[in-house]
Design a protein around this motif. Structure first.
Motif, PDB file in Angstrom:
ATOM      1  N   MET A  42       0.839  -1.207   0.000  1.00 11.83           N
ATOM      2  CA  MET A  42       0.000   0.000   0.000  1.00 11.83           C
ATOM      3  C   MET A  42       0.875   1.259   0.000  1.00 11.83           C
ATOM      4  SD  MET A  42      -3.209  -1.041   2.462  1.00 11.83           S
ATOM      5  CE  MET A  42      -3.990   0.580   2.325  1.00 11.83           C
ATOM      6  N   PHE A  43       1.935   1.266   0.806  1.00 13.05           N
ATOM      7  CA  PHE A  43       2.840   2.429   0.843  1.00 13.05           C
ATOM      8  C   PHE A  43       3.390   2.715  -0.551  1.00 13.05           C
ATOM      9  CE2 PHE A  43       4.427   2.061   5.519  1.00 13.05           C
ATOM     10  CZ  PHE A  43       3.165   2.391   5.957  1.00 13.05           C
ATOM     11  N   ASP A  44       3.840   1.648  -1.209  1.00 12.32           N
ATOM     12  CA  ASP A  44       4.464   1.829  -2.526  1.00 12.32           C
ATOM     13  C   ASP A  44       3.460   2.376  -3.540  1.00 12.32           C
ATOM     14  OD1 ASP A  44       6.796   0.940  -1.401  1.00 12.32           O
ATOM     15  OD2 ASP A  44       6.742  -1.051  -2.312  1.00 12.32           O
ATOM     16  N   VAL A  45       2.227   1.910  -3.439  1.00 10.84           N
ATOM     17  CA  VAL A  45       1.185   2.432  -4.345  1.00 10.84           C
ATOM     18  C   VAL A  45       0.910   3.902  -4.022  1.00 10.84           C
ATOM     19  CG1 VAL A  45      -1.234   2.229  -5.037  1.00 10.84           C
ATOM     20  CG2 VAL A  45       0.162   0.158  -4.768  1.00 10.84           C
ATOM     21  N   PHE A  46       0.829   4.227  -2.736  1.00 12.07           N
ATOM     22  CA  PHE A  46       0.608   5.631  -2.345  1.00 12.07           C
ATOM     23  C   PHE A  46       1.717   6.518  -2.917  1.00 12.07           C
ATOM     24  CE2 PHE A  46      -1.609   4.267   1.875  1.00 12.07           C
ATOM     25  CZ  PHE A  46      -2.806   4.107   1.211  1.00 12.07           C
ATOM     26  N   GLN A  47       2.947   6.024  -2.767  1.00 10.01           N
ATOM     27  CA  GLN A  47       4.086   6.800  -3.236  1.00 10.01           C
ATOM     28  C   GLN A  47       4.014   7.017  -4.757  1.00 10.01           C
ATOM     29  OE1 GLN A  47       7.086   5.376  -0.784  1.00 10.01           O
ATOM     30  NE2 GLN A  47       7.386   7.534  -0.288  1.00 10.01           N
ATOM     31  N   SER A  48       3.625   5.976  -5.471  1.00 10.56           N
ATOM     32  CA  SER A  48       3.517   6.084  -6.929  1.00 10.56           C
ATOM     33  C   SER A  48       2.451   7.103  -7.313  1.00 10.56           C
ATOM     34  CB  SER A  48       3.164   4.726  -7.536  1.00 10.56           C
ATOM     35  OG  SER A  48       4.143   3.777  -7.220  1.00 10.56           O
TER      36      SER A  48
END
Ligand SMILES: [Zn+2]
Length: 280
Positions: A109-115
């Motif tokens: 989820m963090f990585d998607v948020f960052q993207s």
């Protein structure tokens, strides 16, 4: 809203999501200040009559409809393809229930948020498709910490009934509650029962093993049984050996359509109110 457009994309869970757009189209959405809608479900057994993807399809179709309601209020929203590698603590012992560690779900989820943040999106509203407590606590925490990690305004959009059951802090900035009190019924119907079967039937009729429905006896479990079931794994298997909890034989697609429409409207209302407030 009996909207044939809603199922125009057939059974694809990419239809009307970012996945079916091109990058210039996504750039344009970010420029226009679109908010992101994200359904987070799981691949999980749903009795002998419903597909494993039930908790992915249902939040997905709810958000498709919510997007239409938001659009009617002048709020631009874009749907992210649904998340489906979630946590199955309760039904984990059944074949097809795929579960990941909370830290895996959180990091993803963090990585998607960052993207999303990298592309200029500022706000993401997360809706859960799965009732499992650990799945939802993980989701709540990931939205909270994801704000710090990525700088995106992430929200966990959740019904008052679930917020209460999960003991969420409803004053927290990342928790967005919409009022929903489920009807009081003598027996629980929380998993692949009348409710979920009706909803899948309404929008994905080919995925319901309709010929099996008349043979499925109602489980007639009380609140105490439900608490036991929620302890998960072998406890859930003992309480519901066939993998459903409720009365799937009583399902009907009209009811399913009503439930989805009600939820979509409530989700859209609470998001619209947040957006119209200027977003803190
Ligand atoms: Zn489900």
């Amino acid at each position: 809203m009996n909207d044939p457009e809603l199922t125009r994309g057939g059974y694809s869970i990419f239809d009307e999501t970012l996945a079916d757009l091109t990058y210039p189209e996504v750039e344009a959405l970010a420029r226009e200040g679109a908010v992101i809608l994200w359904g987070l479900g799981v691949i999980e057994e749903h009795g002998p009559h419903l597909p494993l993807g039930t908790d992915v399809y249902l939040p997905y179709v709810t958000l498709k409809l919510a997007r239409r309601f938001l659009d009617a209020r002048g709020i631009k929203a874009a749907i992210l393809p649904p998340f489906y590698w979630g946590i199955n603590n309760v039904t984990g012992s059944f074949a097809g229930s795929i579960t990941v560690r909370p830290e895996t779900m959180t990091r993803l989820m963090f990585d998607v948020f960052q993207s999303l943040r990298k592309d200029g999106f500022e706000t993401v509203f997360c809706v859960s498709g799965q009732g499992d407590a650990l799945h939802n606590h993980t989701l709540a925490q990931a939205t909270q910490q994801g704000r710090v990690e990525s700088g995106i305004r992430a929200y966990f959009v959740v019904s008052s009934a679930w917020a209460e059951r999960l003991a969420l802090d409803t004053r927290a900035v990342h928790v967005l509650v919409y009022p929903l009190t489920p009807p009081q019924e003598p027996y629980a119907d929380v998993h692949a029962g009348r409710g979920e079967t009706s909803m899948v039937w309404a929008y994905y009729p080919k995925l319901v093993r309709q010929e099996l429905l008349p043979k499925l006896e109602p489980t007639r479990l009380t609140a105490e049984d439900l608490a036991e079931w929620r302890k998960g794994w072998a406890n859930a298997r003992r309480k519901t050996p066939a993998g459903y909890l409720g009365d799937p034989a009583a399902a009907d697609p009209e009811r399913g359509r009503m439930i989805i429409e009600t939820q979509a409207r409530l989700v859209a209302n609470v998001i619209a109110a947040k957006v119209e407030s200027g977003i803190p």
